[in-house]
Motif scaffolding. Sequence first.
Motif, short mmCIF file in Angstrom:
data_model
loop_
_atom_site.label_atom_id
_atom_site.label_comp_id
_atom_site.label_asym_id
_atom_site.label_seq_id
_atom_site.Cartn_x
_atom_site.Cartn_y
_atom_site.Cartn_z
N ARG A 82 1.22 -1.45 -0.04
CA ARG A 82 0.21 -0.14 -0.04
C ARG A 82 0.60 1.25 0.06
O ARG A 82 0.67 2.41 -0.86
N GLU A 86 1.05 4.06 -3.39
CA GLU A 86 0.41 5.30 -2.83
C GLU A 86 1.52 6.85 -3.08
O GLU A 86 1.45 7.98 -3.39
N GLY A 89 2.18 8.07 -5.85
CA GLY A 89 0.99 8.90 -6.18
C GLY A 89 -0.68 8.16 -6.82
O GLY A 89 -1.74 8.82 -7.70
N THR A 90 -1.05 7.34 -6.47
CA THR A 90 -2.30 6.25 -6.57
C THR A 90 -2.77 6.04 -5.18
O THR A 90 -2.41 5.94 -3.74
N PRO A 91 -3.78 6.40 -5.13
CA PRO A 91 -4.70 6.06 -3.51
C PRO A 91 -5.09 4.71 -3.68
O PRO A 91 -5.06 3.95 -4.68
N VAL A 92 -5.17 4.74 -2.44
CA VAL A 92 -4.86 3.03 -1.81
C VAL A 92 -5.86 2.79 -0.99
O VAL A 92 -6.13 3.83 0.06
N SER A 93 -7.61 2.37 -0.99
CA SER A 93 -8.24 2.14 0.55
C SER A 93 -7.53 1.77 1.55
O SER A 93 -6.51 1.09 1.52
N PHE A 107 -7.23 -0.64 -5.80
CA PHE A 107 -7.32 0.54 -5.95
C PHE A 107 -7.05 0.74 -6.71
O PHE A 107 -7.53 -0.56 -7.80
#
Length: 124
Positions: A82, A86, A89-93, A107
């Motif tokens: 995660r 993140e 730059g990629t949002p992850v739950s 994601f």
Amino acid sequence: MTDVPKPFGMTLQVQVDDLERARRFFCLVLGRAPEFDPQGGDVLAWRVGDGETWLEVVGVTGPVRPLVTRVRFGIDDLNAARATVEAAGTPVSAATSLPGLARWADFTDPWGNQLGFYEVLDAG
């Protein structure tokens, strides 16, 4: 009628419209370079696990048709995976868990493909 022979592997394709960007993204997500990477080709492929399961990333010139179902990759350390995605730059739950069985986080790649990671928990 003859039965279809038992499958021994599987491939899953995701579409992208920028193969070089996809190479960087999926190298990050999968932690290594693709096993199949023909010079000037329109497909990259990573073996997932030890068997014959492959993720194929296919470059398309028309509109990308993202996956409508989620694909999660099994990993040993959900928190580290995660944080790496993140940080790029990629949002992850947030992590969700099923106590004693698994934890997962989801994601979406830049092309709308629904992905995620899962970690098997020790039942003991």
